[in-house]
Design an enzyme around this catalytic site. Sequence first.
Site, PDB file in Angstrom:
ATOM      1  N   ASN A 156       0.546  -1.156  -0.268  1.00 51.40           N
ATOM      2  CA  ASN A 156      -0.526  -0.349  -0.002  1.00 51.40           C
ATOM      3  C   ASN A 156       0.954   1.796   0.096  1.00 51.40           C
ATOM      4  O   ASN A 156       0.020   2.352   0.042  1.00 51.40           O
ATOM      5  CB  ASN A 156      -0.985   0.020   1.395  1.00 51.40           C
TER       6      ASN A 156
ATOM      7  N   ILE B 252       0.535   6.888  -0.545  1.00 53.96           N
ATOM      8  CA  ILE B 252       0.065   6.124   0.408  1.00 53.96           C
ATOM      9  C   ILE B 252      -0.968   5.891   0.205  1.00 53.96           C
ATOM     10  O   ILE B 252      -1.785   6.800  -0.149  1.00 53.96           O
ATOM     11  CB  ILE B 252       0.056   6.866   1.878  1.00 53.96           C
ATOM     12  N   CYS B 253      -1.751   4.467  -0.052  1.00 56.20           N
ATOM     13  CA  CYS B 253      -2.610   4.161  -0.058  1.00 56.20           C
ATOM     14  C   CYS B 253      -3.543   3.590   1.596  1.00 56.20           C
ATOM     15  O   CYS B 253      -2.921   2.780   1.766  1.00 56.20           O
ATOM     16  CB  CYS B 253      -3.275   2.857  -1.219  1.00 56.20           C
ATOM     17  N   LEU B 254      -4.454   4.650   1.866  1.00 59.94           N
ATOM     18  CA  LEU B 254      -5.048   5.017   3.433  1.00 59.94           C
ATOM     19  C   LEU B 254      -5.927   5.522   3.168  1.00 59.94           C
ATOM     20  O   LEU B 254      -6.213   6.167   2.963  1.00 59.94           O
ATOM     21  CB  LEU B 254      -4.017   5.445   4.256  1.00 59.94           C
TER      22      LEU B 254
ATOM     23  N   ARG C  91      -8.672  10.043   2.442  1.00 61.53           N
ATOM     24  CA  ARG C  91      -9.116   9.685   1.090  1.00 61.53           C
ATOM     25  C   ARG C  91     -10.298  11.344   1.729  1.00 61.53           C
ATOM     26  O   ARG C  91     -11.106  11.223   2.863  1.00 61.53           O
ATOM     27  CB  ARG C  91      -9.822   9.604   0.836  1.00 61.53           C
TER      28      ARG C  91
END
Length: 162
Positions: free
Chosen positions: A85, A92-94, A98
Amino acid sequence: MLTLASKLKRDDGGKTGRASGTPDSTHRVSIRDRLLTKEVAELEANLPNEGYYQSGRFQFEIDVPEAYNMVPPKVRCLTRIWHPNITENGEICLSLLREHSIDGTGWAPTRTLKDVVWGLNSLFTDLLNFDDPLNIDAAEHHLRDKEDFRNKVQDYIKHYAR
């Protein structure tokens, strides 16, 4: 980020509500800065140290916009890492970062920097679900061969995260 509290104390002239050498009427610490000072103090608690990444030291850049806490901070990993992630470029994918999240777990004004740090910490301790990985190669590597994945993570830590 953790130097914010000392900077604000210095700029605030202690607890007087004014910067050193400036009159009260020309400088006030903003509500945003007061929120951040409180949150930074709360971040100094110890976080769990477990999982594939336990021996690494990872640096993050957290950009807190003027509209905080109505909009999320922007976070980037400055340490090169092999993670499903987090890209090798630091994206960063969190979901909580978002602004608009379909699953309802995105940013809300009630969230704090502590929530961001806990979310980042969960990326390092909970490698369970990669339905939407940002680094597809790392996610597939983890699913294909966990031991080789662990070895690659340790190589990255040895070279980039000490």
